[in-house]
Design a protein around this motif. Structure first.
Motif, PDB file in Angstrom:
ATOM      1  N   PHE A  22     -25.536  51.170 -33.121  1.00 48.58           N
ATOM      2  CA  PHE A  22     -25.130  52.548 -32.658  1.00 48.58           C
ATOM      3  C   PHE A  22     -25.864  53.514 -32.639  1.00 48.58           C
ATOM      4  O   PHE A  22     -26.604  53.930 -33.608  1.00 48.58           O
ATOM      5  N   LYS A  23     -25.874  54.403 -31.661  1.00 49.88           N
ATOM      6  CA  LYS A  23     -26.783  55.409 -31.357  1.00 49.88           C
ATOM      7  C   LYS A  23     -25.914  56.516 -30.662  1.00 49.88           C
ATOM      8  O   LYS A  23     -25.836  56.544 -29.274  1.00 49.88           O
ATOM      9  N   PRO A  24     -25.397  57.450 -31.377  1.00 46.32           N
ATOM     10  CA  PRO A  24     -24.455  58.623 -30.816  1.00 46.32           C
ATOM     11  C   PRO A  24     -25.704  59.495 -30.057  1.00 46.32           C
ATOM     12  O   PRO A  24     -26.829  59.524 -30.256  1.00 46.32           O
ATOM     13  N   ARG A  25     -25.321  59.841 -28.880  1.00 51.01           N
ATOM     14  CA  ARG A  25     -26.048  60.869 -28.014  1.00 51.01           C
ATOM     15  C   ARG A  25     -25.180  61.557 -27.169  1.00 51.01           C
ATOM     16  O   ARG A  25     -24.136  61.506 -26.966  1.00 51.01           O
ATOM     17  N   ASN A  26     -25.968  62.708 -26.657  1.00 48.61           N
ATOM     18  CA  ASN A  26     -25.181  63.578 -25.698  1.00 48.61           C
ATOM     19  C   ASN A  26     -25.029  63.256 -24.503  1.00 48.61           C
ATOM     20  O   ASN A  26     -26.271  62.893 -23.992  1.00 48.61           O
ATOM     21  N   PHE A  27     -24.173  63.321 -23.848  1.00 47.46           N
ATOM     22  CA  PHE A  27     -23.870  63.129 -22.343  1.00 47.46           C
ATOM     23  C   PHE A  27     -23.561  64.474 -21.736  1.00 47.46           C
ATOM     24  O   PHE A  27     -23.481  65.311 -22.476  1.00 47.46           O
ATOM     25  N   LYS A  28     -23.529  64.346 -20.462  1.00 48.63           N
ATOM     26  CA  LYS A  28     -23.369  65.632 -19.576  1.00 48.63           C
ATOM     27  C   LYS A  28     -21.884  66.126 -20.002  1.00 48.63           C
ATOM     28  O   LYS A  28     -21.073  65.468 -20.062  1.00 48.63           O
ATOM     29  N   ASP A  29     -22.069  67.440 -20.251  1.00 50.55           N
ATOM     30  CA  ASP A  29     -20.844  68.206 -20.766  1.00 50.55           C
ATOM     31  C   ASP A  29     -19.676  68.127 -19.427  1.00 50.55           C
ATOM     32  O   ASP A  29     -19.920  67.969 -18.510  1.00 50.55           O
ATOM     33  N   SER A  30     -18.317  67.989 -19.986  1.00 53.08           N
ATOM     34  CA  SER A  30     -17.374  67.852 -19.005  1.00 53.08           C
ATOM     35  C   SER A  30     -16.829  69.298 -18.847  1.00 53.08           C
ATOM     36  O   SER A  30     -16.681  70.022 -19.559  1.00 53.08           O
ATOM     37  N   VAL A  31     -16.236  69.533 -17.577  1.00 49.66           N
ATOM     38  CA  VAL A  31     -15.780  70.560 -17.142  1.00 49.66           C
ATOM     39  C   VAL A  31     -14.244  70.740 -17.326  1.00 49.66           C
ATOM     40  O   VAL A  31     -13.701  69.677 -16.725  1.00 49.66           O
ATOM     41  N   VAL A  32     -13.665  71.421 -18.082  1.00 47.46           N
ATOM     42  CA  VAL A  32     -12.146  71.446 -18.203  1.00 47.46           C
ATOM     43  C   VAL A  32     -11.632  72.673 -17.610  1.00 47.46           C
ATOM     44  O   VAL A  32     -12.086  73.726 -17.722  1.00 47.46           O
ATOM     45  N   ILE A  33     -10.893  72.450 -16.709  1.00 49.05           N
ATOM     46  CA  ILE A  33     -10.030  73.557 -16.197  1.00 49.05           C
ATOM     47  C   ILE A  33      -8.773  74.008 -16.916  1.00 49.05           C
ATOM     48  O   ILE A  33      -7.967  73.071 -16.973  1.00 49.05           O
ATOM     49  N   ASP A  34      -8.621  75.012 -17.290  1.00 50.48           N
ATOM     50  CA  ASP A  34      -7.442  75.464 -18.206  1.00 50.48           C
ATOM     51  C   ASP A  34      -6.395  75.652 -17.270  1.00 50.48           C
ATOM     52  O   ASP A  34      -5.268  75.431 -17.405  1.00 50.48           O
ATOM     53  N   LYS A  35      -6.722  76.776 -16.325  1.00 52.83           N
ATOM     54  CA  LYS A  35      -5.665  77.094 -15.239  1.00 52.83           C
ATOM     55  C   LYS A  35      -6.387  77.321 -13.890  1.00 52.83           C
ATOM     56  O   LYS A  35      -7.070  78.341 -13.833  1.00 52.83           O
ATOM     57  N   LEU A  36      -6.012  76.568 -12.905  1.00 51.89           N
ATOM     58  CA  LEU A  36      -6.693  76.949 -11.660  1.00 51.89           C
ATOM     59  C   LEU A  36      -6.659  78.249 -11.184  1.00 51.89           C
ATOM     60  O   LEU A  36      -7.568  78.578 -10.587  1.00 51.89           O
ATOM     61  N   ALA A  37      -5.311  78.710 -11.178  1.00 50.77           N
ATOM     62  CA  ALA A  37      -5.000  79.903 -10.618  1.00 50.77           C
ATOM     63  C   ALA A  37      -5.908  80.859 -11.176  1.00 50.77           C
ATOM     64  O   ALA A  37      -6.093  82.221 -10.475  1.00 50.77           O
ATOM     65  N   ASP A  38      -6.515  80.946 -12.170  1.00 54.63           N
ATOM     66  CA  ASP A  38      -7.155  82.022 -12.856  1.00 54.63           C
ATOM     67  C   ASP A  38      -8.619  81.932 -12.583  1.00 54.63           C
ATOM     68  O   ASP A  38      -9.389  82.842 -12.958  1.00 54.63           O
TER      69      ASP A  38
END
Length: 161
Positions: free
Chosen positions: A102-118
């Motif tokens: 097991f080797k935890p590692r950082n992957f590319k951050d995910s983009v989260v869209i809270d509200k498209l209209a904003d």
């Protein structure tokens, strides 16, 4: 006697109608040929029914398997998150067991869209969906209009009940 196809039977019936035969012999022969042709068509209809059942089953199974895949993907993500949180919580950089490393590692951050209209306009993209207006094409082609890149094609089939 060799077995005739349904097309050959149609041709034979047409051929017999042009001959000068005793009317009763002609009627009996044509009825016999029609019976054979009808049996062949019933057989073909049976095969069509089997195909319809297989198509319906395959589509249902495809939906079921897609659902299984979705559930398993979600389970895999949750389990991976659990493993990562346990290892991170213990402050371990690498864990070796009898079965796995097991080797935890950082992957590319995910983009989260809270509200498209904003979102500001520079972060919005528009996708143009280009497709032919088949209804208008049909109406104009049916009315006799010549349209480059499109034409009507005969669509004959038989309903079987």
């Amino acid at each position: 006697m060799t077995e005739m196809s349904a097309f050959q039977i149609n041709a034979k019936i047409e051929e017999l109608q042009d001959k000068d035969l005793d009317p009763q012999v002609l009627v009996d022969t044509i009825e016999s040929l029609e019976l054979t042709r009808n049996e062949k068509l019933d057989g073909a209809a049976g095969l069509i029914d089997r195909s319809d059942m297989k198509i319906t089953l395959a589509k249902r199974k495809a939906k079921e398997w897609a659902e299984v895949a979705r559930v398993e993907e979600n389970k895999k993500k949750r389990l991976n998150q659990y493993v990562t949180e346990v290892i991170d919580g213990a402050g371990i950089k690498e864990l070796v067991t009898k079965e796995h490393i097991f080797k935890p590692r950082n992957f590319k951050d995910s983009v989260v869209i809270d509200k498209l209209a904003d979102l500001p306009k520079e972060y919005i993209t528009y996708i143009e969906d280009v497709k032919a207006d088949k209804k208008k094409l049909y109406e104009d082609l049916k009315a006799g209009t010549e349209i480059s890149g499109a034409h009507l094609k005969a669509n004959r089939g038989t309903t079987i009940k």
